[in-house]
Design a protein around this motif. Structure first.
Motif, PDB file in Angstrom:
ATOM      1  N   THR A  39     -12.674   0.798  25.339  1.00 52.27           N
ATOM      2  CA  THR A  39     -11.894   1.511  24.328  1.00 52.27           C
ATOM      3  C   THR A  39     -10.713   2.253  24.943  1.00 52.27           C
ATOM      4  O   THR A  39      -9.854   2.762  24.205  1.00 52.27           O
ATOM      5  CB  THR A  39     -12.766   2.514  23.545  1.00 52.27           C
ATOM      6  N   SER A  80     -15.629  -0.056  19.871  1.00 50.04           N
ATOM      7  CA  SER A  80     -14.926   0.426  18.677  1.00 50.04           C
ATOM      8  C   SER A  80     -14.681  -0.769  17.763  1.00 50.04           C
ATOM      9  O   SER A  80     -14.922  -1.921  18.153  1.00 50.04           O
ATOM     10  CB  SER A  80     -13.588   1.058  19.070  1.00 50.04           C
ATOM     11  N   ARG A 137     -11.816  -1.911  17.037  1.00 50.03           N
ATOM     12  CA  ARG A 137     -10.767  -2.694  17.691  1.00 50.03           C
ATOM     13  C   ARG A 137     -11.358  -3.569  18.792  1.00 50.03           C
ATOM     14  O   ARG A 137     -10.989  -4.742  18.940  1.00 50.03           O
ATOM     15  CB  ARG A 137      -9.707  -1.761  18.279  1.00 50.03           C
ATOM     16  N   LYS A 164     -14.627   6.180  17.442  1.00 52.91           N
ATOM     17  CA  LYS A 164     -13.799   6.089  16.239  1.00 52.91           C
ATOM     18  C   LYS A 164     -12.315   6.276  16.554  1.00 52.91           C
ATOM     19  O   LYS A 164     -11.457   5.630  15.982  1.00 52.91           O
ATOM     20  CB  LYS A 164     -14.255   7.126  15.210  1.00 52.91           C
ATOM     21  N   THR A 165     -12.029   7.221  17.440  1.00 50.58           N
ATOM     22  CA  THR A 165     -10.650   7.527  17.817  1.00 50.58           C
ATOM     23  C   THR A 165     -10.451   7.197  19.281  1.00 50.58           C
ATOM     24  O   THR A 165     -10.978   7.879  20.155  1.00 50.58           O
ATOM     25  CB  THR A 165     -10.311   9.000  17.576  1.00 50.58           C
ATOM     26  N   GLU A 166      -9.721   6.128  19.568  1.00 44.81           N
ATOM     27  CA  GLU A 166      -9.535   5.677  20.930  1.00 44.81           C
ATOM     28  C   GLU A 166      -8.346   6.375  21.589  1.00 44.81           C
ATOM     29  O   GLU A 166      -7.333   6.648  20.942  1.00 44.81           O
ATOM     30  CB  GLU A 166      -9.310   4.165  20.950  1.00 44.81           C
ATOM     31  N   VAL A 167      -8.501   6.655  22.883  1.00 43.04           N
ATOM     32  CA  VAL A 167      -7.422   7.252  23.673  1.00 43.04           C
ATOM     33  C   VAL A 167      -7.133   6.303  24.824  1.00 43.04           C
ATOM     34  O   VAL A 167      -7.969   6.120  25.716  1.00 43.04           O
ATOM     35  CB  VAL A 167      -7.826   8.645  24.209  1.00 43.04           C
TER      36      VAL A 167
END
Length: 247
Positions: free
Chosen positions: A138, A175, A177, A242-245
């Motif tokens: 991710t 994720s 994605r 949920k929120t990728e960095v």
């Protein structure tokens, strides 16, 4: 004390679940006392106890699960070479695990070499993808993620001379994605580190597996019966991003 509480919790949960549904258990490596390649490795004496429990409970240890009840698939992540050191046991017991290989680790100290991988494949071991660099998928941007998945698949198909359509997420993180890119790269079976039964697959095709590498015999028996299923929410909270960095 904490270990005892954990064991009691698992045993009670296993009794409540009392499942005989087919499932996957996974490890990272096995070792004899004199040769250990990773702190994640399972002593062969404990691994043998695990396998004996499966047989005593009526489970068949199979290369791939095909029936809804009483089948167990064994997996190893990363490609450590302890499985090669102990290959005679696997062959004698007709245990043919699936090993997920991270390409960047092949041939490194403590890991399988290409020659050992080919030898084990000839003996019946199954090899699939663990991506290329063994990092959290991710954290890669789109171009990097595409390379991680496609380069690993291409390398292994060339080395193994067979299609490689299965992947296990390094470190467990995934994720939406990542799932999308895996499918676009040609992977049709996506293995997670989330606990559960094999045929209780998510609608996106994600396969559940149960980590048992340090489980006591009582814990192991309980996990096979479904003790970890009720903790799926906790593992999902940790591993589903949920929120990728990106890096």
């Amino acid at each position: 004390m904490l270990q005892k509480i954990k064991e009691i919790t698992f045993v009670l949960s296993g009794k409540l679940a009392s499942s005989t549904q087919s499932t996957i258990v996974f490890y990272h490596d096995v070792h004899l006392p004199q040769q250990r390649y990773t702190d994640m490795s399972t002593d062969m004496s404990l691994f043998k106890e695990h396998m004996a429990i499966l047989k005593a409970e009526g489970y068949a240890i199979v290369p791939k699960i095909e029936q809804e009840q009483y089948q167990i698939q064994v997996c190893f992540d990363d490609g450590f070479r302890g499985i090669y050191d102990n290959k005679e046991y696997f062959i004698e017991q007709q245990i043919y695990p699936t090993v997920f290989l991270a390409i960047s680790l092949i041939g490194q100290e403590g890991y399988l070499t290409e020659e050992e991988i080919i030898e084990l494949q000839t003996l019946g071991f199954i090899f699939e993808s663990h991506a290329y660099a063994h990092e959290n998928l991710t954290t890669f941007n789109d171009a990097e993620l595409k390379y991680e998945l496609e380069a690993s698949k291409s390398y292994l198909e060339s080395l193994l001379n067979k299609p490689v359509n299965e992947i296990c997420f390094p470190i467990g993180y995934f994720s939406d994605r990542v799932l999308k890119f895996c499918k676009e790269a040609g992977y049709t079976v996506l293995y997670s580190s989330l606990p559960g039964r094999y045929f209780n697959k998510r609608t996106d095709g994600l396969v559940y597996r149960n980590l048992v590498q340090f489980s006591s015999p009582k814990e192991f028996k309980a996990i096979v019966k479904g003790a970890m299923d009720s903790f799926l929410w906790w593992y999902r909270k940790k591993q589903y991003v949920k929120t990728e960095v990106y890096k």
